[in-house]
Enzyme design. Sequence first.
Site, PDB file in Angstrom:
ATOM      1  N   LYS A 101      48.411  21.705  47.319  1.00  0.00           N
ATOM      2  CA  LYS A 101      48.635  23.144  47.444  1.00  0.00           C
ATOM      3  C   LYS A 101      49.225  23.407  48.844  1.00  0.00           C
ATOM      4  CE  LYS A 101      46.002  26.494  45.341  1.00  0.00           C
ATOM      5  NZ  LYS A 101      44.800  27.243  44.994  1.00  0.00           N
ATOM      6  N   GLU A 114      32.777  32.354  34.551  1.00  0.00           N
ATOM      7  CA  GLU A 114      32.024  33.618  34.645  1.00  0.00           C
ATOM      8  C   GLU A 114      30.933  33.704  33.582  1.00  0.00           C
ATOM      9  OE1 GLU A 114      35.306  33.335  34.884  1.00  0.00           O
ATOM     10  OE2 GLU A 114      35.866  34.292  36.775  1.00  0.00           O
ATOM     11  N   ARG A 119      35.201  38.964  30.355  1.00  0.00           N
ATOM     12  CA  ARG A 119      34.968  37.776  29.512  1.00  0.00           C
ATOM     13  C   ARG A 119      33.499  37.386  29.451  1.00  0.00           C
ATOM     14  NH1 ARG A 119      38.079  32.561  31.677  1.00  0.00           N
ATOM     15  NH2 ARG A 119      39.800  33.768  30.858  1.00  0.00           N
TER      16      ARG A 119
HETATM   17  C1  LIG Z   1      38.786  34.191  34.733  1.00  0.00           C
HETATM   18  C2  LIG Z   1      39.346  34.117  36.129  1.00  0.00           C
HETATM   19  N1  LIG Z   1      38.486  34.000  37.154  1.00  0.00           N
HETATM   20  C3  LIG Z   1      38.943  33.952  38.424  1.00  0.00           C
HETATM   21  C4  LIG Z   1      40.300  34.026  38.678  1.00  0.00           C
HETATM   22  C5  LIG Z   1      40.801  34.064  40.114  1.00  0.00           C
HETATM   23  N2  LIG Z   1      41.668  32.904  40.379  1.00  0.00           N
HETATM   24  C6  LIG Z   1      42.971  33.009  40.395  1.00  0.00           C
HETATM   25  S1  LIG Z   1      43.713  31.561  40.705  1.00  0.00           S
HETATM   26  C7  LIG Z   1      42.210  30.784  40.926  1.00  0.00           C
HETATM   27  C8  LIG Z   1      42.131  29.350  41.299  1.00  0.00           C
HETATM   28  C9  LIG Z   1      42.862  28.524  40.284  1.00  0.00           C
HETATM   29  O1  LIG Z   1      42.773  27.165  40.659  1.00  0.00           O
HETATM   30  P1  LIG Z   1      43.674  26.124  39.872  1.00  0.00           P
HETATM   31  O2  LIG Z   1      43.562  26.363  38.426  1.00  0.00           O
HETATM   32  O3  LIG Z   1      43.309  24.790  40.383  1.00  0.00           O
HETATM   33  O4  LIG Z   1      45.168  26.522  40.287  1.00  0.00           O
HETATM   34  P2  LIG Z   1      45.866  26.301  41.718  1.00  0.00           P
HETATM   35  O5  LIG Z   1      45.795  27.648  42.420  1.00  0.00           O
HETATM   36  O6  LIG Z   1      45.110  25.248  42.449  1.00  0.00           O
HETATM   37  O7  LIG Z   1      47.270  25.909  41.407  1.00  0.00           O
HETATM   38  C10 LIG Z   1      41.190  31.666  40.680  1.00  0.00           C
HETATM   39  C11 LIG Z   1      39.743  31.330  40.769  1.00  0.00           C
HETATM   40  C12 LIG Z   1      41.161  34.161  37.563  1.00  0.00           C
HETATM   41  N3  LIG Z   1      42.490  34.279  37.739  1.00  0.00           N
HETATM   42  N4  LIG Z   1      40.669  34.192  36.328  1.00  0.00           N
HETATM   43 MG   LIG Z   2      43.939  23.640  41.898  1.00  0.00          MG
END
Ligand SMILES: Cc1ncc(C[n+]2csc(CCOP(=O)(O)OP(=O)(O)O)c2C)c(N)n1
Ligand SMILES: [Mg+2]
Length: 666
Positions: A283, A369, A397
């Site tokens: 990242k 969640e 959700r």
């Molecule tokens: C249901 C839900 N909970 C929390 C979030 C907030 N959120 C957005 S991106 C993220 C992290 C995602 O991590 P990853 O899937 O590893 O993607 P990366 O950002 O590392 O590419 C979170 C927790 C969300 N979008 N949806």
């Molecule tokens: Mg990630």
Amino acid sequence: MSLLEQIRGPRDLDALSTEELEVLAAEVRAFLVAEVSKTGGHLGPNLGVVETTIAIHRVFDSPRDAIVFDTGHQSYVHKMLTGRQDFSMLRQKGGLAGYPQRSESPHDVVESSHASSSLSWADGISRAFEMTGQTDRHVVAVVGDGALTGGMTWEALNNISDDNSRNLVIIVNDNGRSYAPTIGGMARYLNGVRTASKYQQLHQSSRRLFDHLGAPGRALYRGARGGLHGFLSRLTNNAALYANLDIKYVGPIDGHDVRAMEEALRQAKDYAAPVIVHAITEKGRGYEPALADVADQFHAVGQIDPETGEPIGSSGAPSWTGVFADEIVVQAENDPTIVGITAAMLRPTGLHKFAERFPSRVLDVGIAEQHAVTSAAGLAFGGLHPVVALYATFVNRAFDQILMDVGLHQAGVTFVLDRAGVTGPDGASHHGMWDLAILQVVPRIRLAAPRDAERLREELAEAVRVTDAPTVIRFPKGSVGPELVALRRTGDGVDVLREGESKDVLIVAVGTMATIALDVAELLAEQGIGCTVVDPRWVVPVPWSIIELSDAHRIVVTIEDGVRVGGIGTRIRQDLREAGVDTAVTELGLPDEFLEHATREQILERVGLTPTQIAEDLVAQVRGNKIPIARPVDSRPASAGPSSSHPDAAAPSADTGSTPFHPASR
Ligand SMILES: Cc1ncc(C[n+]2csc(CCOP(=O)(O)OP(=O)(O)O)c2C)c(N)n1
Ligand SMILES: [Mg+2]
Ligand SMILES: CC(=O)[C@@H](O)[C@H](O)COP(=O)(O)O
């Protein structure tokens, strides 16, 4: 003209050599830093998927092949390669959305930013392609290691098999982070692969060796690595996990080696069975300020100095999140039963200070969640008081878990919902606009909406003392406004913020709508119309003094930063009617629409929730132009529902007061 400027669509990638692809990747990174530093956005995640996205569009034929991004915050490169390179208005009214949006391009499939849904989407699409004979169409899902911690991904993996998803390719974009390092067993598993010393050492040394040999050496290196990865997969037993799920595994692949990614995706595409391609990425790749950001590697930034990464123009005013972050520590110091739960958003939801102060009392469950809520019910059963901190939109959700695991068992769990109401730049799936409507139907639940920082502190302290029912505190994104001091407080906790000269209008303001309500009252006063403004603080159950105050006024207006249909205004109307009070009620709130990305102010203006718009409507109502057709409620024929176009109401009395209220037995 740069290579990037020559890319009008994915097919323009086909003619590029490996060297040109690497130049293109560098241009994409430079573009991301230059543009997103001006607008803000998900800079870190998108820097991490440059080569992966280029490889996807080299190997697959979007939009004939469907590309699904989990959460969608990492789709900027996809947009750049599919004809959208004007990022000047990113996440702003009229500009590109920060997530895929079908109205922008046929290349975009999933618009929701709610994580962990991509594999279910992909499973459905791939089945549909097969069942309709479109067996030459592929589906590619890009899912992050964080999203893999969400339960839906495992429900989907349990259903994906080579009986029905032969054309499905899943790319695990494994950068080891959600915001913070990803937690849990799955993360440990992936981390084991990513850090497998054999993978790291062999990868680095072989890369250096072949680099010395120049282009022919690099070609040779890539061939050798394919074998290496096969060996490592067996070595790290990676294939086993997925093979048992009837899914082939390819990897781990260096997700920043565009040729290696392309080879892996071509291999996967030709497999004719569902395949997982495990890409190891970083990242914030290629941008030192992001890589140096220990907190979240520039997961989501505001405007920044592109050279240093330092924030630009941050107001410095205290945020709602910041007020909560401080107050929860105070409460936790006074009550050792309080524990915090986050769903992979420790800092964004303000639990980080609690975690620093009491590390053992704050749990990060990953993007889960539903698990967070039911686990909280278990914690409450064990004598603790969980505080579950979420963004309001993500509580949707976990409704069943709140209803059946917390509510049914009368568990003392407190939900703190940040980003409630219209949030703005993250668009439709990020506005926290449904929590009031969906949660208020949970029996015995208590809902509070603080109007300012003092009420947030006060209502949080009240919430964590409730041990036999769920409590909810919800507040908006951004800076907290000035303190709104009450003239008086009723016996059941309702704050009277303004007393009308006459009892023409009562405004019941939910949370931060109190500011708008007070401005409306000023405008009405200029028109000689008396307006009282109250803040219930706890909006559910409806305090009795709201009923009494409503009975004493000609018109009751409710204003909420939530969907109007089934909102708090509806609840107040029902409670008034049950109490035999037939004062006209006007419920103001958000329309039952998916609201666009824009600023909060622009959206509130568009939906008619500015003081001027509200005041104009109320002047018309009070002056008789729009008073509802008044028929006593009990004179209605049994079959009639509410009057079609107007709220039901008694005829306004000659004077501005109505007969004193005689409470019906409750
Ligand atoms: C249901 C839900 N909970 C929390 C979030 C907030 N959120 C957005 S991106 C993220 C992290 C995602 O991590 P990853 O899937 O590893 O993607 P990366 O950002 O590392 O590419 C979170 C927790 C969300 N979008 N949806
Ligand atoms: Mg990630
Ligand atoms: C994609 C996602 O869900 C989050 O990263 C969100 O975009 C952050 O929103 P805030 O900027 O309100 O924290």
